[in-house]
Design a protein around this motif. Structure first.
Motif, PDB file in Angstrom:
ATOM      1  N   VAL A   1       0.848  -1.186   0.000  1.00 55.67           N
ATOM      2  CA  VAL A   1       0.000   0.000   0.000  1.00 55.67           C
ATOM      3  C   VAL A   1       0.888   1.241   0.000  1.00 55.67           C
ATOM      4  N   ILE A   2       0.339   2.340  -0.480  1.00 55.57           N
ATOM      5  CA  ILE A   2       1.037   3.625  -0.484  1.00 55.57           C
ATOM      6  C   ILE A   2       0.223   4.617   0.337  1.00 55.57           C
ATOM      7  N   HIS A   3       0.935   5.364   1.192  1.00 53.60           N
ATOM      8  CA  HIS A   3       0.291   6.433   1.947  1.00 53.60           C
ATOM      9  C   HIS A   3       1.084   7.718   1.725  1.00 53.60           C
ATOM     10  N   ASP A   4       0.428   8.697   1.130  1.00 54.31           N
ATOM     11  CA  ASP A   4       1.024  10.017   0.932  1.00 54.31           C
ATOM     12  C   ASP A   4       0.402  10.948   1.967  1.00 54.31           C
ATOM     13  N   SER A   5       1.138  11.236   3.039  1.00 53.61           N
ATOM     14  CA  SER A   5       0.597  12.028   4.143  1.00 53.61           C
ATOM     15  C   SER A   5       0.263  13.443   3.704  1.00 53.61           C
ATOM     16  N   LYS A   6       1.038  13.995   2.781  1.00 53.93           N
ATOM     17  CA  LYS A   6       0.813  15.376   2.358  1.00 53.93           C
ATOM     18  C   LYS A   6      -0.554  15.542   1.712  1.00 53.93           C
ATOM     19  N   GLN A   7      -0.998  14.525   0.976  1.00 54.20           N
ATOM     20  CA  GLN A   7      -2.298  14.575   0.318  1.00 54.20           C
ATOM     21  C   GLN A   7      -3.357  13.754   1.043  1.00 54.20           C
ATOM     22  N   ASP A   8      -2.926  13.077   2.121  1.00 48.78           N
ATOM     23  CA  ASP A   8      -3.796  12.117   2.801  1.00 48.78           C
ATOM     24  C   ASP A   8      -4.383  11.136   1.792  1.00 48.78           C
ATOM     25  N   LEU A   9      -3.485  10.634   0.950  1.00 49.66           N
ATOM     26  CA  LEU A   9      -3.860   9.725  -0.123  1.00 49.66           C
ATOM     27  C   LEU A   9      -3.435   8.308   0.236  1.00 49.66           C
ATOM     28  N   LYS A  10      -4.382   7.366   0.155  1.00 51.11           N
ATOM     29  CA  LYS A  10      -4.110   5.973   0.498  1.00 51.11           C
ATOM     30  C   LYS A  10      -4.466   5.094  -0.694  1.00 51.11           C
ATOM     31  N   LEU A  11      -3.493   4.290  -1.114  1.00 59.01           N
ATOM     32  CA  LEU A  11      -3.679   3.433  -2.282  1.00 59.01           C
ATOM     33  C   LEU A  11      -3.329   1.993  -1.942  1.00 59.01           C
ATOM     34  N   LYS A  12      -4.091   1.047  -2.521  1.00 64.21           N
ATOM     35  CA  LYS A  12      -3.853  -0.381  -2.312  1.00 64.21           C
ATOM     36  C   LYS A  12      -3.509  -1.051  -3.633  1.00 64.21           C
ATOM     37  N   LEU A  13      -2.583  -1.992  -3.564  1.00 63.25           N
ATOM     38  CA  LEU A  13      -2.285  -2.821  -4.725  1.00 63.25           C
ATOM     39  C   LEU A  13      -3.464  -3.769  -4.952  1.00 63.25           C
ATOM     40  N   SER A  14      -3.985  -3.757  -6.156  1.00 64.11           N
ATOM     41  CA  SER A  14      -5.179  -4.560  -6.436  1.00 64.11           C
ATOM     42  C   SER A  14      -4.851  -5.936  -7.005  1.00 64.11           C
ATOM     43  N   LYS A  15      -3.571  -6.203  -7.267  1.00 67.04           N
ATOM     44  CA  LYS A  15      -3.147  -7.473  -7.849  1.00 67.04           C
ATOM     45  C   LYS A  15      -2.281  -8.242  -6.855  1.00 67.04           C
TER      46      LYS A  15
ATOM     47  N   GLN B   1       1.186  11.557  -9.844  1.00 67.10           N
ATOM     48  CA  GLN B   1       1.715  12.683  -9.084  1.00 67.10           C
ATOM     49  C   GLN B   1       2.237  13.763 -10.029  1.00 67.10           C
ATOM     50  N   ARG B   2       2.975  13.335 -11.032  1.00 64.65           N
ATOM     51  CA  ARG B   2       3.542  14.309 -11.973  1.00 64.65           C
ATOM     52  C   ARG B   2       2.453  14.950 -12.840  1.00 64.65           C
ATOM     53  N   ARG B   3       1.442  14.164 -13.164  1.00 68.90           N
ATOM     54  CA  ARG B   3       0.388  14.660 -14.053  1.00 68.90           C
ATOM     55  C   ARG B   3      -0.514  15.669 -13.348  1.00 68.90           C
ATOM     56  N   HIS B   4      -0.870  15.384 -12.103  1.00 67.09           N
ATOM     57  CA  HIS B   4      -1.855  16.201 -11.403  1.00 67.09           C
ATOM     58  C   HIS B   4      -1.245  17.122 -10.352  1.00 67.09           C
ATOM     59  N   GLY B   5      -0.002  16.898 -10.011  1.00 68.15           N
ATOM     60  CA  GLY B   5       0.589  17.705  -8.945  1.00 68.15           C
ATOM     61  C   GLY B   5      -0.006  17.338  -7.610  1.00 68.15           C
ATOM     62  N   THR B   6       0.122  18.208  -6.626  1.00 70.03           N
ATOM     63  CA  THR B   6      -0.378  17.946  -5.270  1.00 70.03           C
ATOM     64  C   THR B   6      -1.844  18.304  -5.180  1.00 70.03           C
ATOM     65  N   ASN B   7      -2.662  17.335  -4.744  1.00 68.91           N
ATOM     66  CA  ASN B   7      -4.084  17.551  -4.558  1.00 68.91           C
ATOM     67  C   ASN B   7      -4.442  17.444  -3.101  1.00 68.91           C
ATOM     68  N   SER B   8      -5.485  18.111  -2.707  1.00 70.99           N
ATOM     69  CA  SER B   8      -5.943  18.044  -1.324  1.00 70.99           C
ATOM     70  C   SER B   8      -7.120  17.064  -1.224  1.00 70.99           C
ATOM     71  N   GLY B   9      -7.445  16.740   0.008  1.00 73.54           N
ATOM     72  CA  GLY B   9      -8.584  15.847   0.207  1.00 73.54           C
ATOM     73  C   GLY B   9      -8.158  14.462   0.579  1.00 73.54           C
ATOM     74  N   THR B  10      -9.104  13.674   1.055  1.00 72.70           N
ATOM     75  CA  THR B  10      -8.829  12.322   1.491  1.00 72.70           C
ATOM     76  C   THR B  10      -9.364  11.345   0.455  1.00 72.70           C
ATOM     77  N   ARG B  11      -8.495  10.452  -0.001  1.00 71.89           N
ATOM     78  CA  ARG B  11      -8.914   9.478  -1.002  1.00 71.89           C
ATOM     79  C   ARG B  11      -8.357   8.104  -0.635  1.00 71.89           C
ATOM     80  N   LYS B  12      -9.140   7.118  -0.900  1.00 68.97           N
ATOM     81  CA  LYS B  12      -8.666   5.739  -0.732  1.00 68.97           C
ATOM     82  C   LYS B  12      -8.987   5.002  -2.027  1.00 68.97           C
ATOM     83  N   GLU B  13      -7.959   4.564  -2.713  1.00 67.67           N
ATOM     84  CA  GLU B  13      -8.160   3.994  -4.029  1.00 67.67           C
ATOM     85  C   GLU B  13      -7.352   2.714  -4.191  1.00 67.67           C
ATOM     86  N   GLU B  14      -7.657   2.007  -5.287  1.00 70.99           N
ATOM     87  CA  GLU B  14      -6.863   0.859  -5.690  1.00 70.99           C
ATOM     88  C   GLU B  14      -6.254   1.141  -7.041  1.00 70.99           C
ATOM     89  N   LEU B  15      -5.002   0.754  -7.210  1.00 74.79           N
ATOM     90  CA  LEU B  15      -4.324   0.888  -8.498  1.00 74.79           C
ATOM     91  C   LEU B  15      -3.881  -0.489  -8.954  1.00 74.79           C
TER      92      LEU B  15
END
Length: 464
Positions: A418-432, A450-464
């Motif tokens: 899993v990835i946790h980006d504290s600056k964006q409060d972004l949480k991602l899970k490996l789906s495979k 990250q490079r495409r969108h830059g720094t975003n705010s808000g809390t997100r929990k996603e799977e990649l």
């Protein structure tokens, strides 16, 4: 914890630890009879040390080098006589040299006796004023740290080319050089007082014989040279009354007689510098450890707060030797944090880490450590590629329940990433399933977003 920054160059120069030289070793350091007396007295003194605070730190002893009239201190025991002799050897103060003036900066010796079992470890640490660290949350380092081995048992001391400039991080983050010195009676080791060091019990010789428990202890006399006495009650004066109560007080005549005998081989001095090259005052170089692909084994140590450092050493490791180690990048792995939710400093350190955290959710040996063979081999290449982009973290799902719930994971999901980006409060899970290719794709996708969108705010929990 901030560090009290001081210029140690004058005392390092006095101890010949200036420039590129960082560690020295002297064999047959003490006169033979004096060494025998110190070894005999050490066990009694060890019993006096006690726990002094809620951090379970043990008391150490203070010996000023000068009395109230600023004249030289007169020894009252074999151990005090040894301290004065080692001060003379370390700084050359009995010789009319320029180094002697700088050595006058040293006010005294913080000393203690350490006794551990043959395969016991001593956690990796920086020597410091423990009282100041406890009461003022500030790190103050000795000028020079030393070890005098009293027995031949136990694991070697590992000194890393790593310090902490401000008490909050290590420099370098990943050490690439080290010095490994094995216990040999009457061997004296000195090194800069701000270097990370410790004892890794698993490096104790496999073929070491231990006929009796009392005879197989790793016994050492530790002396740190300071400009001022460390704070009480962690460091206190020993005093004549203690020596007399133990029956260890000796007259000047008795102590003089202990200096009379020295074994046939003269004291020899070896040095090693911070570039990994070796030299010796008497032409005997340190051994450069060979790290051949089929003749190494990987070990792991941990330093504060919970960073794990994996490194290669020669296999087998001959006992009683002194080695300089220069690690190529493929010979080391880390530092990788061990997630411990009950460890306040670990949680704080990870929260303050500006890099995104890349968590490997893996079953550890006991929830407290991971042997190198429990890690996927491809983590080495992955960490080497992305060490600037992520802080790598290992989490055992059986002992990190709150973390697992936040990410919506169960023990059955391990192994995963899993990835946790504290600056964006972004949480991602490996789906495979967790394989080299899937993890690398997971990382690349995150970095591209990250490079495409830059720094975003808000809390997100996603799977990649």
């Amino acid at each position: 914890m901030p560090a009290l920054l001081r210029d140690h160059t004058a005392t390092w120069a006095a101890a010949s630890l200036h420039g590129e030289h960082m560690v020295r070793v002297r064999h047959n350091a003490l006169p033979y009879q004096l060494f025998e007396a110190v070894m005999s007295d050490a066990q009694q003194v060890f019993q006096l040390s006690s726990t002094v605070d809620h951090f379970n730190k043990r008391s150490t002893w203070w010996m000023p080098l000068r009395n109230q009239r600023e004249s030289r201190r007169v020894a009252e025991s074999a151990i005090e006589a040894a301290i004065l002799e080692l001060f003379r050897l370390d700084f050359g103060v009995m010789e009319q040299t320029a180094a002697s003036a700088s050595a006058e900066l040293i006010a005294g010796a913080e000393w203690w006796v350490q006794s551990i079992s043959r395969r016991e470890s001593i956690g990796f640490h920086y020597d410091k004023d423990e009282g100041m660290a406890t009461t003022k949350m500030t790190m103050s380092f000795p000028e020079v740290s030393t070890i005098t081995y009293l027995t031949s048992h136990g694991a070697p001391t590992l000194v890393l080319n790593q310090t902490t400039p401000d008490g909050n991080g290590n420099d370098p983050e990943l050490p690439r050089r080290a010095w490994l010195t094995s216990p040999v009676p009457n061997k004296h080791v000195l090194f800069r007082g701000n270097l990370q060091h410790g004892v890794h019990g698993l490096l104790s010789p496999d073929d070491e014989q231990a006929p009796a428990a009392s005879a197989s202890r790793r016994l050492t006399l530790l002396i740190n040279w300071w400009r001022e006495q460390p704070l009480e009650p962690n460091c206190i004066k020993f005093g004549s009354d203690r020596w007399r109560s133990l029956g260890l007080w000796r007259t000047p005549k008795e102590l003089k007689s202990l200096h009379a005998s020295r074994p046939p081989s003269a004291s020899s001095l070896e040095q090693i510098d911070d570039k990994g090259t070796q030299s010796s005052a008497e032409g005997t170089p340190w051994r450069s450890m060979p790290l051949l692909p089929d003749a190494t084994r990987r070990e792991m140590i941990e330093w504060a707060p919970t960073d794990m450092f994996f490194f290669d050493v020669a296999k087998p490791l001959p006992p009683g030797k002194d080695w300089s180690i220069s690690w190529s990048r493929h010979n080391v792995l880390g530092p990788i944090a061990r997630l411990d939710l009950d460890h306040r400093s670990c949680v704080s350190s990870l929260f303050q880490e500006i890099r995104p955290k890349l968590f490997f959710v893996l079953l550890g040996q006991s929830g407290t450590s991971w042997a190198a063979d429990r890690l996927p081999k491809w983590i080495q290449d992955l960490e080497q590629t992305y060490e600037r982009d992520f802080k790598f973290v290992l989490a055992d799902p059986r002992h990190t329940g709150d973390f697992m719930r936040v990410f919506g994971l169960s023990v059955a999901d391990a192994p995963t990433v899993v990835i946790h980006d504290s600056k964006q409060d972004l949480k991602l899970k490996l789906s495979k399933p967790m394989y080299r290719a899937s993890v690398r794709d997971f990382i690349k996708s995150f970095l591209q977003n990250q490079r495409r969108h830059g720094t975003n705010s808000g809390t997100r929990k996603e799977e990649l």
